[in-house]
Scaffold this motif. Structure first.
Motif, PDB file in Angstrom:
ATOM      1  N   GLY A  69     -10.077  10.567   3.626  1.00  0.00           N
ATOM      2  CA  GLY A  69      -9.345  10.190   2.423  1.00  0.00           C
ATOM      3  C   GLY A  69      -8.094   9.411   2.794  1.00  0.00           C
ATOM      4  N   ASN A  70      -7.465   8.787   1.794  1.00  0.00           N
ATOM      5  CA  ASN A  70      -6.190   8.133   2.084  1.00  0.00           C
ATOM      6  C   ASN A  70      -5.303   8.095   0.845  1.00  0.00           C
ATOM      7  N   ILE A  71      -4.015   7.886   1.100  1.00  0.00           N
ATOM      8  CA  ILE A  71      -3.005   7.732   0.052  1.00  0.00           C
ATOM      9  C   ILE A  71      -2.226   6.461   0.366  1.00  0.00           C
ATOM     10  N   GLN A  72      -2.093   5.581  -0.631  1.00  0.00           N
ATOM     11  CA  GLN A  72      -1.317   4.354  -0.470  1.00  0.00           C
ATOM     12  C   GLN A  72      -0.079   4.446  -1.361  1.00  0.00           C
ATOM     13  N   LEU A  73       1.092   4.217  -0.770  1.00  0.00           N
ATOM     14  CA  LEU A  73       2.350   4.250  -1.500  1.00  0.00           C
ATOM     15  C   LEU A  73       2.965   2.861  -1.523  1.00  0.00           C
ATOM     16  N   ASP A  74       3.480   2.470  -2.676  1.00  0.00           N
ATOM     17  CA  ASP A  74       4.209   1.206  -2.820  1.00  0.00           C
ATOM     18  C   ASP A  74       5.510   1.541  -3.547  1.00  0.00           C
ATOM     19  N   ILE A  75       6.627   1.535  -2.807  1.00  0.00           N
ATOM     20  CA  ILE A  75       7.920   1.952  -3.333  1.00  0.00           C
ATOM     21  C   ILE A  75       8.694   0.733  -3.804  1.00  0.00           C
ATOM     22  N   THR A  76       9.292   0.844  -4.991  1.00  0.00           N
ATOM     23  CA  THR A  76      10.131  -0.223  -5.522  1.00  0.00           C
ATOM     24  C   THR A  76      11.436   0.372  -6.038  1.00  0.00           C
ATOM     25  N   LYS A 101      -1.899   5.160  -4.969  1.00  0.00           N
ATOM     26  CA  LYS A 101      -3.347   5.019  -5.074  1.00  0.00           C
ATOM     27  C   LYS A 101      -3.967   5.973  -4.063  1.00  0.00           C
ATOM     28  N   THR A 102      -5.050   6.627  -4.456  1.00  0.00           N
ATOM     29  CA  THR A 102      -5.716   7.543  -3.531  1.00  0.00           C
ATOM     30  C   THR A 102      -7.182   7.162  -3.371  1.00  0.00           C
ATOM     31  N   LYS A 103      -7.741   7.535  -2.234  1.00  0.00           N
ATOM     32  CA  LYS A 103      -9.181   7.435  -1.993  1.00  0.00           C
ATOM     33  C   LYS A 103      -9.620   8.830  -1.596  1.00  0.00           C
ATOM     34  N   ASP A 104     -10.567   9.388  -2.336  1.00  0.00           N
ATOM     35  CA  ASP A 104     -11.053  10.729  -2.045  1.00  0.00           C
ATOM     36  C   ASP A 104     -11.776  10.788  -0.712  1.00  0.00           C
ATOM     37  N   ALA A 105     -11.755  11.963  -0.102  1.00  0.00           N
ATOM     38  CA  ALA A 105     -12.544  12.210   1.106  1.00  0.00           C
ATOM     39  C   ALA A 105     -14.016  12.277   0.700  1.00  0.00           C
ATOM     40  N   SER A 106     -14.914  11.932   1.617  1.00  0.00           N
ATOM     41  CA  SER A 106     -16.335  11.882   1.267  1.00  0.00           C
ATOM     42  C   SER A 106     -16.951  13.268   1.080  1.00  0.00           C
ATOM     43  N   THR A 107     -16.478  14.267   1.828  1.00  0.00           N
ATOM     44  CA  THR A 107     -16.936  15.649   1.662  1.00  0.00           C
ATOM     45  C   THR A 107     -15.738  16.590   1.798  1.00  0.00           C
ATOM     46  N   GLN A 108     -15.944  17.832   1.459  1.00  0.00           N
ATOM     47  CA  GLN A 108     -14.883  18.831   1.534  1.00  0.00           C
ATOM     48  C   GLN A 108     -14.361  19.025   2.961  1.00  0.00           C
ATOM     49  N   ASN A 109     -15.218  18.801   3.960  1.00  0.00           N
ATOM     50  CA  ASN A 109     -14.829  19.020   5.355  1.00  0.00           C
ATOM     51  C   ASN A 109     -14.486  17.745   6.114  1.00  0.00           C
ATOM     52  N   SER A 110     -14.506  16.605   5.444  1.00  0.00           N
ATOM     53  CA  SER A 110     -14.225  15.350   6.153  1.00  0.00           C
ATOM     54  C   SER A 110     -12.740  14.989   6.069  1.00  0.00           C
ATOM     55  N   LYS A 111     -12.350  14.096   6.937  1.00  0.00           N
ATOM     56  CA  LYS A 111     -10.965  13.612   6.978  1.00  0.00           C
ATOM     57  C   LYS A 111     -10.976  12.093   6.842  1.00  0.00           C
ATOM     58  N   ASN A 138       8.548   0.365   2.717  1.00  0.00           N
ATOM     59  CA  ASN A 138       8.374   0.413   1.269  1.00  0.00           C
ATOM     60  C   ASN A 138       6.890   0.426   0.896  1.00  0.00           C
ATOM     61  N   LYS A 139       6.024   0.204   1.873  1.00  0.00           N
ATOM     62  CA  LYS A 139       4.573   0.347   1.693  1.00  0.00           C
ATOM     63  C   LYS A 139       4.073   1.230   2.819  1.00  0.00           C
ATOM     64  N   LEU A 140       3.264   2.191   2.469  1.00  0.00           N
ATOM     65  CA  LEU A 140       2.769   3.130   3.464  1.00  0.00           C
ATOM     66  C   LEU A 140       1.368   3.565   3.074  1.00  0.00           C
ATOM     67  N   THR A 141       0.468   3.581   4.056  1.00  0.00           N
ATOM     68  CA  THR A 141      -0.880   4.113   3.846  1.00  0.00           C
ATOM     69  C   THR A 141      -1.081   5.280   4.801  1.00  0.00           C
ATOM     70  N   LEU A 142      -1.379   6.430   4.242  1.00  0.00           N
ATOM     71  CA  LEU A 142      -1.708   7.617   5.034  1.00  0.00           C
ATOM     72  C   LEU A 142      -3.220   7.696   5.089  1.00  0.00           C
ATOM     73  N   GLU A 143      -3.774   7.658   6.300  1.00  0.00           N
ATOM     74  CA  GLU A 143      -5.225   7.618   6.461  1.00  0.00           C
ATOM     75  C   GLU A 143      -5.733   8.877   7.141  1.00  0.00           C
ATOM     76  N   ASN A 144      -7.046   9.034   7.145  1.00  0.00           N
ATOM     77  CA  ASN A 144      -7.730  10.159   7.800  1.00  0.00           C
ATOM     78  C   ASN A 144      -7.263  11.504   7.237  1.00  0.00           C
ATOM     79  N   LEU A 145      -7.174  11.570   5.905  1.00  0.00           N
ATOM     80  CA  LEU A 145      -6.701  12.785   5.248  1.00  0.00           C
ATOM     81  C   LEU A 145      -7.860  13.642   4.769  1.00  0.00           C
ATOM     82  N   PRO A 146      -7.747  14.957   4.920  1.00  0.00           N
ATOM     83  CA  PRO A 146      -8.722  15.865   4.329  1.00  0.00           C
ATOM     84  C   PRO A 146      -8.367  16.085   2.862  1.00  0.00           C
TER      85      PRO A 146
END
Length: 116
Positions: free
Chosen positions: A49-56, A37-47, A80-88
């Motif tokens: 966004g995030n990516i959520q991984l659920d491994i099975t 699952k992803t969440k887009d960054a609010s602007t092109q220059n912001s950080k 097995n679950k990971l959220t990467l935050e503050n992504l551009p």
């Protein structure tokens, strides 16, 4: 020297990830899979966004490699679950390896909601 080889391997893997979505590159079949699952960054220059991984499937523990040109490469162990935050905005190659060396690759894009 090891860091140099890891960097080259990561770059090659990243380019492969961009060419395909989830791809099992292991020999034989595996039930290793990832829900993303992803969440887009609010602007092109912001950080923000995030990516959520659920491994099975596969066999724990997992090793997760994150490869990208917009952040430093990262490695996570045992999750097995990971959220990467503050992504551009950018492209991210995700490589997941289980205890039995089964490998799954996933290409993920974080866009920006407002393309300024």
């Amino acid at each position: 020297m090891f860091r140099f080889y890891f960097y080259i391997l990561a770059l090659l893997t990243y380019s492969i990830c961009l060419q395909a979505n989830a791809q099992d590159v292991s020999n034989g079949t595996t039930d290793l899979s990832v829900s993303v699952k992803t969440k887009d960054a609010s602007t092109q220059n912001s950080k923000d966004g995030n990516i959520q991984l659920d491994i099975t499937g596969g066999n724990e523990p997992y090793t997760i490699f994150i490869v990208s040109t917009v952040i430093n490469h990262q490695k996570f162990e045992g999750k097995n679950k990971l959220t990467l935050e503050n992504l551009p905005p950018g492209h991210f190659g995700i490589i997941i390896q289980d205890k039995n060396n089964k490998i799954l690759q996933q290409s993920v894009t974080v866009s920006s909601e407002n393309r300024e």
